[in-house]
Design a protein around this motif. Structure first.
Motif, PDB file in Angstrom:
ATOM      1  N   LEU A 192     -10.435   0.023 -10.420  1.00 12.00           N
ATOM      2  CA  LEU A 192     -11.156  -0.283  -9.183  1.00 12.00           C
ATOM      3  C   LEU A 192     -12.563  -0.785  -9.471  1.00 12.00           C
ATOM      4  O   LEU A 192     -13.020  -1.776  -8.889  1.00 12.00           O
ATOM      5  N   TYR A 247     -15.993   6.532  -4.498  1.00 12.02           N
ATOM      6  CA  TYR A 247     -14.765   6.596  -5.293  1.00 12.02           C
ATOM      7  C   TYR A 247     -14.977   7.333  -6.617  1.00 12.02           C
ATOM      8  O   TYR A 247     -14.086   8.039  -7.092  1.00 12.02           O
ATOM      9  N   GLY A 273      -7.259  -3.339   0.692  1.00 11.51           N
ATOM     10  CA  GLY A 273      -8.184  -2.966   1.758  1.00 11.51           C
ATOM     11  C   GLY A 273      -8.719  -4.174   2.502  1.00 11.51           C
ATOM     12  O   GLY A 273      -8.752  -4.203   3.737  1.00 11.51           O
ATOM     13  N   PRO A 329      -2.134   5.633   2.592  1.00  9.23           N
ATOM     14  CA  PRO A 329      -2.013   6.435   1.374  1.00  9.23           C
ATOM     15  C   PRO A 329      -1.316   7.773   1.593  1.00  9.23           C
ATOM     16  O   PRO A 329      -0.452   8.162   0.793  1.00  9.23           O
ATOM     17  N   THR A 381      -6.302  -1.911  -5.114  1.00  9.75           N
ATOM     18  CA  THR A 381      -6.980  -1.209  -4.018  1.00  9.75           C
ATOM     19  C   THR A 381      -7.942  -2.100  -3.235  1.00  9.75           C
ATOM     20  O   THR A 381      -7.889  -2.159  -2.002  1.00  9.75           O
ATOM     21  N   VAL A 386      -7.195   4.650 -12.386  1.00 10.32           N
ATOM     22  CA  VAL A 386      -7.391   4.045 -11.057  1.00 10.32           C
ATOM     23  C   VAL A 386      -8.863   3.702 -10.862  1.00 10.32           C
ATOM     24  O   VAL A 386      -9.218   2.600 -10.422  1.00 10.32           O
ATOM     25  N   VAL A 446      -2.795   0.452  -9.481  1.00 15.31           N
ATOM     26  CA  VAL A 446      -3.339   0.901  -8.198  1.00 15.31           C
ATOM     27  C   VAL A 446      -4.813   0.526  -8.075  1.00 15.31           C
ATOM     28  O   VAL A 446      -5.271   0.062  -7.018  1.00 15.31           O
ATOM     29  N   LEU A 483       0.830  -1.206   0.000  1.00 15.38           N
ATOM     30  CA  LEU A 483       0.000   0.000   0.000  1.00 15.38           C
ATOM     31  C   LEU A 483       0.864   1.255   0.000  1.00 15.38           C
ATOM     32  O   LEU A 483       0.675   2.163  -0.827  1.00 15.38           O
ATOM     33  N   ASN A 485      -5.278   1.315   6.489  1.00 13.96           N
ATOM     34  CA  ASN A 485      -6.033   1.654   5.276  1.00 13.96           C
ATOM     35  C   ASN A 485      -6.203   3.158   5.131  1.00 13.96           C
ATOM     36  O   ASN A 485      -6.148   3.707   4.024  1.00 13.96           O
TER      37      ASN A 485
END
Length: 418
Positions: A78, A359, A136, A159, A132, A74, A128, A35, A155
Motif C-alpha cells: 500500500l 494504515y 478505493g 472488507p 487497495t 499489505v 491486496v 474487493l 469501501n
C-alpha cells in the motif's frame, strides 16, 4: 514535439469519450467484486490455521507470524504502490493485483509446509496492498450517478463482507469437501480469473491514466494542528485491529477449544460471526455522526471484551458466541466512526498522507499484538493468553473511550460536527 502533443491529446480525448459512454455501473460492480474476493481470500487461511497446526505440528507462534506477514506485506504494498493507479490507471493495477492473487492461491494450494505458506501469505499481502488504493478510488469514481454515496459504503462494508464469507465458506469446504488445504484456493483462482476478465473489459476511470509506471511511495504525515485529535482517534484504530488480528489468527483455535469440537466449520463461523456483526453495524450507523459512532463502537467493544472474559472464565461456548457478535458490532462501528473522523483532519490535498499514517497504525496493531499473543500461547497456553490479551485491549478501549468523549465534548463546544 507538436505532433506528439497532438497524439497524446487525441488519446486523452478518446479515452474520456469512451469513459463517458461506458456504463458506470458495470465497472462499479466489477471493482466491488474484486474487493470482496480479495478480502474473502485473505480470511480463508484463518479457517485453515488449526488444520495446518495439526498437519505440520506448527506452534501458535508460527501461525501468528504467518498471519502477521500478510499484514506487513499489505502495508508495504500500500505504501509503495498506493498511488500507482493514479498515473498507470486503475485497470492495469487491479489486473496486476489479481494476477498476484492467483499466484498466491497457487502457492497456498501447493504448500506442504510453513515455507510455502509464508511465501503465499507474503504474495497475497502484496496483491491486496497493490489493489487497495486502486479499488478505493475506482469505487468512488464509478459509483452510480444516482447513488454517489454507494462508493464509500462499499469501501467500508466490502472488507467485512469478504472476511465473513471467506471464513464461513472455507469452514464449510474444509469440513465437508475433499482436499481441504487445496480446494478453497483452487476455486478462488477460478473466481479471480473471471474478475480479471471483467477488469480488462471495464472502462478506465482514473483521470490521469496513461502516465506510465511511476512509483511514488505514500508520504506519511499528520498535520501539526491535528496531532492531538489524531492521537485520540488512533487509539480506537489500535484497539479495533488488535481484536481483528487476534480473531483472524487465533480466534478459530479458541472457538474450537471452548466448544470442545473438532468441526472446522466452527472456526470459520467464528470469523464470519465477527465480520457479519461488524458489517451490520456499519450499515446501520452509516449516517450517524462520526464521533458518536466511534463512542458507540467503543462501548460495544468493551461490552464484547467483557463477555469474552466471562466466557473464558465460565468455559461457556454459548457466551463466547454471544460475545463475538457483540464484539463484532463494536468492532465495525468503532472502525467506521474513527476512520470517518480521522479523514476530516486534513484537507483533500493531504488526505492521502494522513490515510497512510492511519494504515500504518492499523496494520501494526493487527500484526504485532497477534504475534506476541501467539508466542505467549506457546508459554502460558491459549486460555491464559486470551484472558490477558482481552484484558489489555479492554484497557486500551477504556482509555480511547474517555479520550473520545472529551474530544466529542470539545468538538461540540467549538461548533463542529466532525
Amino acid at each position: 514535439m507538436a505532433e506528439t502533443s497532438k497524439t497524446t491529446t487525441g488519446v486523452t480525448v478518446r479515452r474520456a469519450a469512451h469513459a463517458a459512454r461506458a456504463p458506470r455501473g458495470s465497472g462499479f460492480r466489477v471493482v466491488g467484486a474484486v474487493l470482496v474476493l480479495l478480502m474473502l481470500s485473505s480470511s480463508v487461511p484463518s479457517a485453515l490455521y488449526v488444520l495446518y497446526q495439526q498437519k505440520w505440528g506448527l506452534s501458535s507462534g508460527t501461525i501468528t507470524v504467518v498471519f502477521a506477514l500478510y499484514a506487513v506485506t499489505v502495508l508495504a504494498g500500500l505504501l509503495l504502490f498506493g498511488s500507482l493507479s493514479d498515473t498507470l490507471g486503475r485497470r492495469p493495477v487491479l489486473g496486476g493485483a489479481l494476477v498476484l492473487a492467483m499466484v498466491s492461491m497457487a502457492l497456498f494450494a501447493g504448500a506442504g509446509g510453513p515455507g510455502l505458506l509464508l511465501a503465499a501469505r507474503a504474495v497475497q499481502g502484496l496483491a491486496v496492498g497493490l489493489a487497495t488504493g486502486a479499488m478505493g478510488a475506482a469505487l468512488l469514481e464509478t459509483a452510480p450517478a444516482s447513488r454517489p454515496a454507494l462508493g464509500a459504503q462499499v469501501n467500508s462494508a466490502g472488507p467485512t463482507v469478504g472476511i465473513g464469507l471467506g471464513g464461513i465458506g472455507a469452514g464449510l469446504l474444509v469440513q465437508f469437501a475433499p482436499a481441504p488445504t487445496a480446494l478453497s484456493y483452487l476455486l478462488l483462482i477460478g473466481a479471480f480469473a473471471v474478475t480479471l476478465v471483467g477488469v480488462v473489459r471495464m472502462p478506465e476511470s482514473a483521470p490521469g491514466a496513461g502516465g506510465g509506471f511511476r512509483v511514488v511511495p505514500h508520504r506519511i504525515h499528520v498535520p501539526a494542528g491535528a496531532r492531538g485529535r489524531f492521537t485520540v482517534l488512533v487509539l480506537t484504530i489500535v484497539a479495533v485491529w488488535s481484536v481483528g488480528g487476534f480473531y483472524l489468527s487465533l480466534g478459530p483455535h479458541l472457538a474450537l477449544s471452548l466448544l470442545e469440537s473438532t468441526n472446522y466449520l466452527v472456526g470459520g463461523a467464528t470469523v464470519a460471526l465477527l465480520a457479519g456483526a461488524a458489517t451490520a453495524a456499519q450499515l446501520m450507523l452509516g449516517r450517524t455522526e462520526a464521533l458518536r459512532t466511534a463512542v458507540l463502537g467503543l462501548c460495544g467493544l468493551l461490552a464484547g471484551l467483557g463477555l469474552v472474559l466471562l466466557a473464558l472464565g465460565l468455559g461457556s461456548a454459548a457466551v463466547f458466541l454471544v460475545a463475538t457478535a457483540v464484539l463484532g458490532t463494536g468492532w465495525g462501528a468503532a472502525f467506521l466512526g474513527s476512520f470517518r473522523a480521522l479523514s476530516t483532519l486534513a484537507d483533500p490535498a493531504h488526505r492521502g498522507e494522513l490515510t497512510a499514517a492511519v494504515y500504518v497504525f492499523a496494520y501494526l496493531a493487527m500484526s504485532v499484538p497477534a504475534v506476541l499473543a501467539g508466542m505467549l500461547t506457546n508459554i502460558h497456553g491459549l486460555h491464559r493468553t486470551s484472558v490477558g490479551f482481552m484484558a489489555a485491549v479492554a484497557g486500551v478501549c477504556a482509555l480511547a473511550l474517555l479520550a473520545t468523549l472529551r474530544l466529542a465534548a470539545r468538538t461540540r463546544a467549538e461548533g463542529s460536527t466532525a
